[in-house]
Motif scaffolding. Structure first.
Motif, PDB file in Angstrom:
ATOM      1  N   VAL A  29     -14.882 -11.926  -9.953  1.00  0.00           N
ATOM      2  CA  VAL A  29     -14.487 -11.202 -11.149  1.00  0.00           C
ATOM      3  C   VAL A  29     -14.519  -9.691 -10.937  1.00  0.00           C
ATOM      4  O   VAL A  29     -13.600  -8.966 -11.335  1.00  0.00           O
ATOM      5  CB  VAL A  29     -15.405 -11.591 -12.343  1.00  0.00           C
ATOM      6  N   ASP A  30     -15.564  -9.210 -10.299  1.00  0.00           N
ATOM      7  CA  ASP A  30     -15.718  -7.772 -10.075  1.00  0.00           C
ATOM      8  C   ASP A  30     -14.955  -7.368  -8.818  1.00  0.00           C
ATOM      9  O   ASP A  30     -15.379  -7.656  -7.693  1.00  0.00           O
ATOM     10  CB  ASP A  30     -17.192  -7.418  -9.929  1.00  0.00           C
ATOM     11  N   LYS A  31     -13.818  -6.718  -9.005  1.00  0.00           N
ATOM     12  CA  LYS A  31     -12.992  -6.277  -7.873  1.00  0.00           C
ATOM     13  C   LYS A  31     -13.035  -4.757  -7.691  1.00  0.00           C
ATOM     14  O   LYS A  31     -12.175  -4.186  -7.023  1.00  0.00           O
ATOM     15  CB  LYS A  31     -11.546  -6.751  -8.075  1.00  0.00           C
ATOM     16  N   SER A  32     -14.060  -4.138  -8.281  1.00  0.00           N
ATOM     17  CA  SER A  32     -14.160  -2.677  -8.203  1.00  0.00           C
ATOM     18  C   SER A  32     -14.406  -2.188  -6.783  1.00  0.00           C
ATOM     19  O   SER A  32     -14.119  -1.029  -6.459  1.00  0.00           O
ATOM     20  CB  SER A  32     -15.278  -2.173  -9.123  1.00  0.00           C
ATOM     21  N   ASN A  33     -14.944  -3.057  -5.924  1.00  0.00           N
ATOM     22  CA  ASN A  33     -15.198  -2.671  -4.530  1.00  0.00           C
ATOM     23  C   ASN A  33     -13.974  -2.834  -3.629  1.00  0.00           C
ATOM     24  O   ASN A  33     -14.025  -2.492  -2.454  1.00  0.00           O
ATOM     25  CB  ASN A  33     -16.353  -3.486  -3.958  1.00  0.00           C
ATOM     26  N   LEU A  34     -12.900  -3.392  -4.193  1.00  0.00           N
ATOM     27  CA  LEU A  34     -11.667  -3.558  -3.426  1.00  0.00           C
ATOM     28  C   LEU A  34     -10.782  -2.334  -3.633  1.00  0.00           C
ATOM     29  O   LEU A  34     -10.284  -2.097  -4.736  1.00  0.00           O
ATOM     30  CB  LEU A  34     -10.938  -4.820  -3.875  1.00  0.00           C
ATOM     31  N   THR A  35     -10.609  -1.551  -2.598  1.00  0.00           N
ATOM     32  CA  THR A  35      -9.822  -0.327  -2.706  1.00  0.00           C
ATOM     33  C   THR A  35      -8.662  -0.354  -1.717  1.00  0.00           C
ATOM     34  O   THR A  35      -8.708  -1.056  -0.703  1.00  0.00           O
ATOM     35  CB  THR A  35     -10.682   0.918  -2.447  1.00  0.00           C
ATOM     36  N   SER A  36      -7.637   0.399  -2.023  1.00  0.00           N
ATOM     37  CA  SER A  36      -6.433   0.391  -1.193  1.00  0.00           C
ATOM     38  C   SER A  36      -6.343   1.630  -0.322  1.00  0.00           C
ATOM     39  O   SER A  36      -6.864   2.698  -0.668  1.00  0.00           O
ATOM     40  CB  SER A  36      -5.192   0.301  -2.077  1.00  0.00           C
ATOM     41  N   THR A  37      -5.684   1.456   0.803  1.00  0.00           N
ATOM     42  CA  THR A  37      -5.380   2.557   1.704  1.00  0.00           C
ATOM     43  C   THR A  37      -4.046   2.254   2.356  1.00  0.00           C
ATOM     44  O   THR A  37      -3.498   1.166   2.187  1.00  0.00           O
ATOM     45  CB  THR A  37      -6.478   2.720   2.769  1.00  0.00           C
ATOM     46  N   GLU A  38      -3.505   3.218   3.076  1.00  0.00           N
ATOM     47  CA  GLU A  38      -2.233   3.002   3.761  1.00  0.00           C
ATOM     48  C   GLU A  38      -2.446   2.861   5.255  1.00  0.00           C
ATOM     49  O   GLU A  38      -3.231   3.591   5.861  1.00  0.00           O
ATOM     50  CB  GLU A  38      -1.262   4.152   3.463  1.00  0.00           C
ATOM     51  N   GLY A  39      -1.747   1.884   5.819  1.00  0.00           N
ATOM     52  CA  GLY A  39      -1.865   1.647   7.241  1.00  0.00           C
ATOM     53  C   GLY A  39      -0.630   2.095   7.998  1.00  0.00           C
ATOM     54  O   GLY A  39       0.454   2.207   7.424  1.00  0.00           O
ATOM     55  N   LYS A  40      -0.813   2.327   9.287  1.00  0.00           N
ATOM     56  CA  LYS A  40       0.299   2.688  10.163  1.00  0.00           C
ATOM     57  C   LYS A  40       0.426   1.607  11.221  1.00  0.00           C
ATOM     58  O   LYS A  40      -0.127   1.698  12.312  1.00  0.00           O
ATOM     59  CB  LYS A  40       0.058   4.054  10.798  1.00  0.00           C
ATOM     60  N   VAL A  41       1.125   0.543  10.858  1.00  0.00           N
ATOM     61  CA  VAL A  41       1.332  -0.570  11.774  1.00  0.00           C
ATOM     62  C   VAL A  41       2.824  -0.878  11.835  1.00  0.00           C
ATOM     63  O   VAL A  41       3.595  -0.449  10.989  1.00  0.00           O
ATOM     64  CB  VAL A  41       0.553  -1.829  11.314  1.00  0.00           C
ATOM     65  N   ASN A  42       3.188  -1.632  12.839  1.00  0.00           N
ATOM     66  CA  ASN A  42       4.592  -1.989  13.024  1.00  0.00           C
ATOM     67  C   ASN A  42       4.699  -3.505  13.147  1.00  0.00           C
ATOM     68  O   ASN A  42       4.052  -4.112  14.002  1.00  0.00           O
ATOM     69  CB  ASN A  42       5.140  -1.317  14.281  1.00  0.00           C
ATOM     70  N   PRO A  43       5.491  -4.147  12.276  1.00  0.00           N
ATOM     71  CA  PRO A  43       6.282  -3.548  11.201  1.00  0.00           C
ATOM     72  C   PRO A  43       5.438  -3.346   9.934  1.00  0.00           C
ATOM     73  O   PRO A  43       4.424  -4.014   9.764  1.00  0.00           O
ATOM     74  CB  PRO A  43       7.378  -4.589  10.951  1.00  0.00           C
ATOM     75  N   ILE A  44       5.883  -2.472   9.084  1.00  0.00           N
ATOM     76  CA  ILE A  44       5.216  -2.285   7.797  1.00  0.00           C
ATOM     77  C   ILE A  44       5.431  -3.519   6.920  1.00  0.00           C
ATOM     78  O   ILE A  44       4.521  -3.967   6.233  1.00  0.00           O
ATOM     79  CB  ILE A  44       5.738  -1.022   7.074  1.00  0.00           C
ATOM     80  N   GLU A  45       6.622  -4.082   6.976  1.00  0.00           N
ATOM     81  CA  GLU A  45       6.925  -5.274   6.192  1.00  0.00           C
ATOM     82  C   GLU A  45       7.540  -6.349   7.079  1.00  0.00           C
ATOM     83  O   GLU A  45       8.376  -6.048   7.925  1.00  0.00           O
ATOM     84  CB  GLU A  45       7.903  -4.958   5.047  1.00  0.00           C
TER      85      GLU A  45
END
Length: 283
Positions: free
Chosen positions: A250-266
């Protein structure tokens, strides 16, 4: 299920100590599969055989004469494939070649390939989209695919996205890939620890439990061919959010986002063929 019971004692699982193979052995238990591992074992359902040696494979298949082989044995870590190409070729291409060349007549082969046969240049590749391998691991998988398509009439080739479970367990096989990121992230969130995950890197995901059930469905199935397998494309961040909801974090406050530099992005997958033929959708 009655048709599947006819296969009891006639099913072989290579890579039976791996992430998927070990669970297949449990799922198919009532059909008494024979599991093949690299390391010595005391289990009556497992035999230790180095499948890189052709004479070992020939002797094994001559003795057990399986009607279905679920071929999970592979070196799946892209990094190790790049660093040790001789080991990679042996554990991927050579094992597959040995199996194909000694396959019992009319044997059904189910093989795991990868979405890394593409490099993200196609927005929604289907099974007919020209491959463009990303790294040596994918190159070997394509060679395996081509060999199977040419030599094995009864085959299912599954091109898979990221396979994961919902809790981390250390791999049984020494050749298992590093994996475990999704599972470890969920375990850390359960413990109230912070987890940072890419919000811009997107993949199709495959729950191990759903994949194992699908293999059970494939037993005796004659819709042979190549299939893309996975969920709709999601970012790692969105996938973790989705799984948190499913397993009750239930508590997802510790889940944070960042951007990665990988290939491929999608890397997307068009799974419409799978959904139409088997009336199944991976979540």
């Amino acid at each position: 299920m009655e048709d599947k019971k006819k296969l009891a004692g006639k099913i072989m699982v290579t890579g039976a100590g791996g992430f998927v193979g070990s669970q297949l052995m449990i799922r198919l238990n009532e059909l008494r599969p024979l599991g093949v591992t690299f390391d010595p074992t005391e289990s009556s359902q497992l035999v230790a055989v180095d499948l890189r040696e052709k004479h070992n494979v020939k002797a094994l298949l001559n003795e057990y004469k399986p009607e279905v082989i679920l071929h999970m044995a592979a070196l799946t870590s892209p990094a190790i494939n790049e660093e040790n190409r001789e080991l990679a070729e042996g554990c991927n291409l050579l094992i597959t070649k040995n199996l194909v060349e000694n396959l019992p007549q009319d044997c059904h082969l189910i093989f795991h390939s990868t979405d890394k046969v593409w490099t993200g240049e196609h927005s929604n590749p289907n099974e007919e989209t020209p491959v463009n391998p990303m790294g040596y691991y994918a190159e070997l998988k394509i060679e395996c695919e081509q060999l199977i398509m040419k030599e094995v009439e009864k085959h299912h080739i599954l091109r898979l996205g990221i396979i994961h479970d919902t809790t981390y367990k250390k791999a049984i096989s020494r050749f298992a890939g590093p994996g475990g990121f999704v599972e470890k992230a969920l375990d850390n969130l359960k413990l109230g620890e912070k987890v940072e995950v890419f919000s811009n890197v997107k993949r199709c995901f495959t729950k191990r439990s759903e994949l194992v059930d699908f293999h059970h469905q494939l037993l005796g199935n004659q819709n042979y061919g190549t299939y893309n397998v996975g969920s709709k494309m999601l970012s790692y961040f969105d996938r973790l959010n989705q799984l948190c909801d499913e397993i009750g974090i239930v508590d997802k406050s510790n889940l944070t986002s960042t951007e990665g530099k990988v290939n491929p992005i999608e890397q997307n997958l068009d799974t419409s063929k799978l959904e139409k033929v088997f009336n199944i959708k991976f979540t």
